[in-house]
Scaffold this motif. Structure first.
Motif, mmCIF file in Angstrom:
data_model
loop_
_atom_site.group_PDB
_atom_site.id
_atom_site.type_symbol
_atom_site.label_atom_id
_atom_site.label_comp_id
_atom_site.label_asym_id
_atom_site.label_seq_id
_atom_site.Cartn_x
_atom_site.Cartn_y
_atom_site.Cartn_z
ATOM 1 N N MET A 1 0.852 -1.248 0.057
ATOM 2 C CA MET A 1 -0.029 -0.108 0.172
ATOM 3 C C MET A 1 0.928 1.232 0.074
ATOM 4 S SD MET A 1 -3.085 0.961 2.479
ATOM 5 C CE MET A 1 -2.141 2.068 3.664
ATOM 6 N N SER A 2 0.585 2.334 -0.841
ATOM 7 C CA SER A 2 1.491 3.415 -0.919
ATOM 8 C C SER A 2 0.845 4.449 -0.025
ATOM 9 C CB SER A 2 1.550 3.986 -2.380
ATOM 10 O OG SER A 2 0.182 4.304 -2.823
ATOM 11 N N THR A 3 1.731 5.213 0.548
ATOM 12 C CA THR A 3 1.062 6.306 1.282
ATOM 13 C C THR A 3 0.978 7.734 0.468
ATOM 14 O OG1 THR A 3 2.705 5.982 3.086
ATOM 15 C CG2 THR A 3 1.991 7.966 3.352
ATOM 16 N N PRO A 4 -0.265 8.414 0.660
ATOM 17 C CA PRO A 4 -0.610 9.349 -0.145
ATOM 18 C C PRO A 4 0.396 10.521 0.086
ATOM 19 C CG PRO A 4 -2.606 8.830 1.386
ATOM 20 C CD PRO A 4 -1.198 7.895 1.748
ATOM 21 N N LYS A 5 0.511 11.373 -1.003
ATOM 22 C CA LYS A 5 1.316 12.558 -0.870
ATOM 23 C C LYS A 5 0.859 13.473 0.120
ATOM 24 C CE LYS A 5 3.456 16.273 -3.837
ATOM 25 N NZ LYS A 5 4.362 16.247 -4.796
ATOM 26 N N ALA A 6 2.043 14.080 0.730
ATOM 27 C CA ALA A 6 1.611 15.058 1.829
ATOM 28 C C ALA A 6 1.109 16.480 1.253
ATOM 29 C CB ALA A 6 2.797 15.435 2.529
ATOM 30 N N PRO A 7 -0.361 16.763 1.740
ATOM 31 C CA PRO A 7 -0.724 17.847 1.278
ATOM 32 C C PRO A 7 0.189 19.238 1.564
ATOM 33 C CG PRO A 7 -2.220 16.967 2.892
ATOM 34 C CD PRO A 7 -0.945 16.043 3.063
ATOM 35 N N PRO A 8 -0.049 20.203 0.646
ATOM 36 C CA PRO A 8 1.018 21.521 0.848
ATOM 37 C C PRO A 8 1.133 21.848 2.209
ATOM 38 C CG PRO A 8 -0.532 21.969 -1.209
ATOM 39 C CD PRO A 8 -0.775 20.549 -0.391
ATOM 40 N N GLY A 9 2.343 22.147 2.722
ATOM 41 C CA GLY A 9 2.522 22.734 3.981
ATOM 42 C C GLY A 9 2.613 21.725 5.243
ATOM 43 N N THR A 10 2.679 20.317 4.572
ATOM 44 C CA THR A 10 2.692 19.303 5.513
ATOM 45 C C THR A 10 3.829 18.466 5.286
ATOM 46 O OG1 THR A 10 1.246 17.609 4.477
ATOM 47 C CG2 THR A 10 0.262 19.460 5.907
ATOM 48 N N PHE A 11 4.132 17.653 6.219
ATOM 49 C CA PHE A 11 5.090 16.261 5.889
ATOM 50 C C PHE A 11 4.372 15.072 6.177
ATOM 51 C CE2 PHE A 11 5.800 17.498 10.589
ATOM 52 C CZ PHE A 11 6.101 16.362 10.999
ATOM 53 N N THR A 12 4.973 13.857 5.676
ATOM 54 C CA THR A 12 4.480 12.463 6.069
ATOM 55 C C THR A 12 4.930 11.927 7.544
ATOM 56 O OG1 THR A 12 3.509 12.479 3.880
ATOM 57 C CG2 THR A 12 3.830 10.506 5.077
ATOM 58 N N LEU A 13 4.266 11.340 8.321
ATOM 59 C CA LEU A 13 4.756 10.662 9.336
ATOM 60 C C LEU A 13 4.320 9.325 9.209
ATOM 61 C CD1 LEU A 13 6.741 10.686 11.854
ATOM 62 C CD2 LEU A 13 4.327 11.315 13.203
ATOM 63 N N LEU A 14 5.202 8.424 9.094
ATOM 64 C CA LEU A 14 4.892 6.922 8.750
ATOM 65 C C LEU A 14 5.195 6.279 10.246
ATOM 66 C CD1 LEU A 14 7.033 6.134 5.411
ATOM 67 C CD2 LEU A 14 4.458 6.771 5.852
ATOM 68 N N TYR A 15 4.049 5.298 10.412
ATOM 69 C CA TYR A 15 4.357 4.579 11.738
ATOM 70 C C TYR A 15 4.390 3.037 11.243
ATOM 71 C CZ TYR A 15 1.881 8.407 13.909
ATOM 72 O OH TYR A 15 1.666 9.889 14.125
ATOM 73 N N PHE A 16 5.192 2.269 11.881
ATOM 74 C CA PHE A 16 5.572 0.799 11.913
ATOM 75 C C PHE A 16 5.259 0.130 13.051
ATOM 76 C CE2 PHE A 16 7.816 3.283 8.538
ATOM 77 C CZ PHE A 16 7.471 2.289 7.670
ATOM 78 N N ALA A 17 4.974 -1.071 13.184
ATOM 79 C CA ALA A 17 4.944 -1.946 14.261
ATOM 80 C C ALA A 17 3.963 -1.585 15.347
ATOM 81 C CB ALA A 17 6.428 -2.560 14.726
ATOM 82 N N ALA A 18 4.885 -1.585 16.522
ATOM 83 C CA ALA A 18 4.096 -0.919 17.759
ATOM 84 C C ALA A 18 3.555 0.423 17.613
ATOM 85 C CB ALA A 18 4.910 -0.970 19.091
ATOM 86 N N ALA A 19 4.157 1.323 16.849
ATOM 87 C CA ALA A 19 3.665 2.586 16.655
ATOM 88 C C ALA A 19 2.565 2.498 15.757
ATOM 89 C CB ALA A 19 4.541 3.450 15.759
ATOM 90 N N THR A 20 2.155 1.452 14.857
ATOM 91 C CA THR A 20 0.940 1.677 14.126
ATOM 92 C C THR A 20 -0.013 0.948 15.157
ATOM 93 O OG1 THR A 20 2.178 1.113 12.020
ATOM 94 C CG2 THR A 20 -0.217 0.345 12.164
ATOM 95 N N SER A 21 0.393 0.169 15.817
ATOM 96 C CA SER A 21 -0.730 -0.402 16.924
ATOM 97 C C SER A 21 -1.205 0.635 17.881
ATOM 98 C CB SER A 21 0.011 -1.522 17.829
ATOM 99 O OG SER A 21 0.205 -2.628 16.807
ATOM 100 N N TYR A 22 -0.259 1.315 18.435
ATOM 101 C CA TYR A 22 -0.589 2.397 19.329
ATOM 102 C C TYR A 22 -1.526 3.411 18.810
ATOM 103 C CZ TYR A 22 -0.350 5.223 23.565
ATOM 104 O OH TYR A 22 -0.649 5.781 24.723
ATOM 105 N N THR A 23 -1.106 4.021 17.679
ATOM 106 C CA THR A 23 -1.946 5.105 17.053
ATOM 107 C C THR A 23 -2.970 4.376 16.120
ATOM 108 O OG1 THR A 23 -0.600 5.021 14.857
ATOM 109 C CG2 THR A 23 0.233 6.452 16.462
ATOM 110 N N ARG A 24 -3.115 3.309 15.657
ATOM 111 C CA ARG A 24 -4.007 2.684 14.831
ATOM 112 C C ARG A 24 -4.106 3.538 13.484
ATOM 113 N NH1 ARG A 24 -8.210 -0.166 18.100
ATOM 114 N NH2 ARG A 24 -7.432 0.070 20.519
ATOM 115 N N ARG A 25 -2.959 3.930 13.214
ATOM 116 C CA ARG A 25 -2.856 4.574 12.019
ATOM 117 C C ARG A 25 -1.383 4.109 11.238
ATOM 118 N NH1 ARG A 25 -6.075 8.737 10.980
ATOM 119 N NH2 ARG A 25 -4.449 9.784 9.673
#
Length: 97
Positions: A1-25
């Motif tokens: 699955m690809s991550t959508p491009k960050a909207p103008p004025g933002t950056f993308t923050l990716l979560y993996f493993a436990a970070a994904t479980s904790y944030t549910r994102r």
């Protein structure tokens, strides 16, 4: 699955493993610019408890380069700033068995 491009004025923050479980994102888009030293405070406000349960033992990358968050915090205003369009990743430790 690809991550959508960050909207103008933002950056993308990716979560993996436990970070994904904790944030549910799998990712977030956060406002840029943002000092690396302030990132964990922003995440703690958004996801209370994440600093102690996930971030304290995780690695952080900015555009695939590992960053020492504690060192950046010690630099204060002279520290690294996450810019618009950057890709940041929270990478918890991985266990094997």
């Amino acid at each position: 699955m690809s991550t959508p491009k960050a909207p103008p004025g933002t950056f993308t923050l990716l979560y993996f493993a436990a970070a994904t479980s904790y944030t549910r994102r799998q990712h977030d888009h956060l406002d840029a610019p943002l000092p690396v030293a302030a990132l964990y405070d922003v995440l703690e406000k958004r996801y209370p408890g994440i600093r102690a349960k996930v971030l304290s033992s995780s690695a952080l990358t900015v555009n695939l380069d590992y960053v020492d968050v504690d060192e950046e915090g010690a630099r204060g205003e002279a520290g690294m700033v996450i810019k618009e369009g950057d890709e940041v990743a929270v990478i918890p430790p991985v266990s094997s068995g």
